[in-house]
Enzyme design. Structure first.
Site, PDB file in Angstrom:
ATOM      1  N   LYS A   1     -53.746 -16.400  56.837  1.00 35.63           N
ATOM      2  CA  LYS A   1     -54.163 -15.105  57.262  1.00 35.63           C
ATOM      3  C   LYS A   1     -55.454 -15.559  57.933  1.00 35.63           C
ATOM      4  O   LYS A   1     -56.636 -15.641  57.234  1.00 35.63           O
ATOM      5  CB  LYS A   1     -54.221 -14.299  56.251  1.00 35.63           C
TER       6      LYS A   1
ATOM      7  N   GLU B   1     -51.904  -7.301  66.759  1.00 33.83           N
ATOM      8  CA  GLU B   1     -52.382  -8.494  65.816  1.00 33.83           C
ATOM      9  C   GLU B   1     -51.220  -9.137  65.193  1.00 33.83           C
ATOM     10  O   GLU B   1     -49.835  -8.603  65.457  1.00 33.83           O
ATOM     11  CB  GLU B   1     -53.080  -7.838  64.741  1.00 33.83           C
TER      12      GLU B   1
ATOM     13  N   ASP C   1     -66.292  -6.594  48.346  1.00 34.52           N
ATOM     14  CA  ASP C   1     -65.116  -6.683  49.184  1.00 34.52           C
ATOM     15  C   ASP C   1     -65.447  -5.775  50.417  1.00 34.52           C
ATOM     16  O   ASP C   1     -64.635  -4.597  50.174  1.00 34.52           O
ATOM     17  CB  ASP C   1     -63.692  -6.961  48.543  1.00 34.52           C
TER      18      ASP C   1
ATOM     19  N   SER D   1     -64.113  -5.388  54.322  1.00 34.77           N
ATOM     20  CA  SER D   1     -63.233  -6.214  55.412  1.00 34.77           C
ATOM     21  C   SER D   1     -64.006  -6.898  56.504  1.00 34.77           C
ATOM     22  O   SER D   1     -65.004  -5.985  56.981  1.00 34.77           O
ATOM     23  CB  SER D   1     -62.088  -5.495  55.922  1.00 34.77           C
TER      24      SER D   1
ATOM     25  N   VAL E   1     -57.186  -7.952  62.254  1.00 30.53           N
ATOM     26  CA  VAL E   1     -57.919  -7.119  63.307  1.00 30.53           C
ATOM     27  C   VAL E   1     -59.070  -8.018  63.883  1.00 30.53           C
ATOM     28  O   VAL E   1     -59.412  -7.688  64.889  1.00 30.53           O
ATOM     29  CB  VAL E   1     -58.186  -5.417  62.772  1.00 30.53           C
TER      30      VAL E   1
ATOM     31  N   ASP F   1     -63.057  -6.770  59.512  1.00 35.10           N
ATOM     32  CA  ASP F   1     -62.812  -6.110  60.388  1.00 35.10           C
ATOM     33  C   ASP F   1     -63.824  -5.008  60.818  1.00 35.10           C
ATOM     34  O   ASP F   1     -63.997  -4.906  62.085  1.00 35.10           O
ATOM     35  CB  ASP F   1     -61.508  -5.036  60.223  1.00 35.10           C
TER      36      ASP F   1
ATOM     37  N   LYS G   1     -55.753   3.120  54.976  1.00 34.87           N
ATOM     38  CA  LYS G   1     -54.853   3.466  53.824  1.00 34.87           C
ATOM     39  C   LYS G   1     -55.789   3.603  52.598  1.00 34.87           C
ATOM     40  O   LYS G   1     -56.763   2.923  52.483  1.00 34.87           O
ATOM     41  CB  LYS G   1     -53.807   2.793  53.503  1.00 34.87           C
TER      42      LYS G   1
HETATM   43  N1  PSU Z   1     -53.547  -3.086  56.794  1.00 33.65           N
HETATM   44  C1  PSU Z   1     -52.215  -2.797  56.946  1.00 33.65           C
HETATM   45  N2  PSU Z   1     -51.384  -4.010  57.121  1.00 33.65           N
HETATM   46  C2  PSU Z   1     -51.944  -4.910  57.385  1.00 33.65           C
HETATM   47  C3  PSU Z   1     -53.584  -5.103  57.492  1.00 33.65           C
HETATM   48  C4  PSU Z   1     -53.976  -4.050  57.191  1.00 33.65           C
HETATM   49  O1  PSU Z   1     -51.447  -1.697  56.846  1.00 33.65           O
HETATM   50  O2  PSU Z   1     -51.300  -6.043  57.622  1.00 33.65           O
HETATM   51  C5  PSU Z   1     -54.044  -6.594  57.728  1.00 33.65           C
HETATM   52  C6  PSU Z   1     -54.848  -6.395  58.997  1.00 33.65           C
HETATM   53  O3  PSU Z   1     -54.609  -7.533  59.825  1.00 33.65           O
HETATM   54  C7  PSU Z   1     -56.299  -6.168  58.714  1.00 33.65           C
HETATM   55  C8  PSU Z   1     -56.368  -7.076  57.457  1.00 33.65           C
HETATM   56  O4  PSU Z   1     -57.193  -6.895  59.577  1.00 33.65           O
HETATM   57  O5  PSU Z   1     -54.985  -6.827  56.760  1.00 33.65           O
HETATM   58  C9  PSU Z   1     -57.570  -6.775  56.533  1.00 33.65           C
HETATM   59  O6  PSU Z   1     -57.459  -7.537  55.683  1.00 33.65           O
HETATM   60  P1  PSU Z   1     -58.714  -7.710  54.561  1.00 33.65           P
HETATM   61  O7  PSU Z   1     -58.534  -6.436  53.888  1.00 33.65           O
HETATM   62  O8  PSU Z   1     -58.466  -8.841  53.805  1.00 33.65           O
HETATM   63  O9  PSU Z   1     -59.934  -7.963  55.499  1.00 33.65           O
HETATM   64 MN    MN Z   2     -62.029  -8.780  52.045  1.00 31.97          MN
END
Ligand code: PSU
Ligand code: MN
Length: 304
Positions: free
Chosen positions: A86, A25, A138, A140, A106, A142, A159
């Protein structure tokens, strides 16, 4: 998707010949790490995959084109450009129409990997259910692509900026196996340890490859999470990092940071608060995941 994708020659050839390919990614480059650590990480990870005998396929959008396989110049641009988007699934059509450049999350990376026929994908950590999701909703994107795209995702867990317990529940509902590689617990990214069980533990790459193979033969769509704990020597102290995360989430709330800005904000705040330790850990675990993903791609190529 095909008219919008440019697949680099080495990736195209490898896919044609059934050779092992690992997708990578790029939000981790554009929004996950500062320059030049992001650029060095992206290049090193590709080298690790090549050295293990697989072909790396870093995925991103450059001037509105979906690129599968990036040149060093493209990686350099992604690493330095301040207006990179992003990109998750909902952003893809807009970014293409506007000819923009950005990193795929992801979610978007899985969609693109599946479209070109890549089975294995390495990242740092997956997105998930955020803490406080009851108020913010919220969760993700993903997790939705994990539910529907047939790609095995190697990560160091999720994490604890997230609600890991709820993330695992969500994945269970969506029938996404969370395989612990040589671990019984879901690792928490910065730490090898964790408080919640994975769905199944497997100790060999061959078994993981076979489980994914069987899943496909059963006719089940959807991905699989392979949780690979951060190497012991890079693992941080859980009490310390959890305390810092708690603190930084409070700061984020106080500053009304939300939506897609939240994860990048927290990553950079953690780096400052730990004087770079979290970044060092992040780099170590991504490299570790790339090596396992390469081995998995090699094992899977033998099965199909
Ligand atoms: N976790 C990490 N580093 C990152 C991400 C997640 O340790 O850079 C990135 C990944 O690309 C993941 C995205 O798909 O953040 C998820 O973002 P959000 O929580 O906004 O869905
Ligand atoms: Mn989000």
């Amino acid at each position: 998707m095909e008219p919008y994708i440019d697949v680099a020659a080495p990736v195209k050839n490898a896919l044609k010949e059934g050779k092992p390919v690992v997708a990578l990614e790029s939000t981790i480059i554009t929004h996950g790490m500062p320059f030049p650590a992001n650029k060095n990480m992206a290049l090193e990870v590709e080298t690790i995959i090549r050295e293990r005998g697989a072909i790396p396929a870093s995925i991103a959008l450059v001037n509105g084109r979906i690129k599968v396989g990036l040149t060093t110049a493209m990686i350099d641009e992604l690493a330095q450009t301040s207006n990179a988007v992003k990109i998750s699934k909902r952003d893809l059509s807009y970014v293409i129409q506007q000819s923009l450049t950005g990193g795929t999350t992801v979610s978007a990376t899985m969609l693109i990997a599946e479209a070109v026929g890549i089975d294995v994908f390495a990242t740092g950590g997956i997105g998930g259910v955020h803490r406080g999701h009851k108020d913010t909703l919220d969760i993700s994107r993903d997790l939705e692509e994990l539910a529907t795209c047939s790609v095995a995702v190697v990560c160091a867990g999720a994490k604890s900026i997230l609600d890991i317990e709820k993330t695992l529940e969500y994945l269970e509902t969506k029938a996404v196996e969370v395989i612990g590689y040589q671990t019984d617990v879901m690792p928490e990214f910065y730490t090898a340890s964790g408080d919640f069980s994975v769905s199944h533990r497997l100790d060999s790459v061959k078994e993981i490859a076979t489980v994914f193979h069987v899943k496909r033969r059963l006719g089940f769509n959807g991905g699989m999470v392979i949780a690979n704990p951060i190497p012991q020597e890079a693992s941080m102290d859980k009490t310390t990092i959890d305390r810092v995360i708690e603190q930084e989430i409070k700061q984020a709330n106080a500053h009304h940071i939300k939506g897609k800005a939240l994860t990048p904000y927290l990553l950079s705040a953690l780096e400052k608060a730990t004087k770079g330790q979290s970044l060092t850990a992040n780099i170590a675990l991504v490299k570790h995941n790339a090596a396992l993903a390469a081995d998995l791609a090699i094992s899977m190529a033998k099965l199909s």
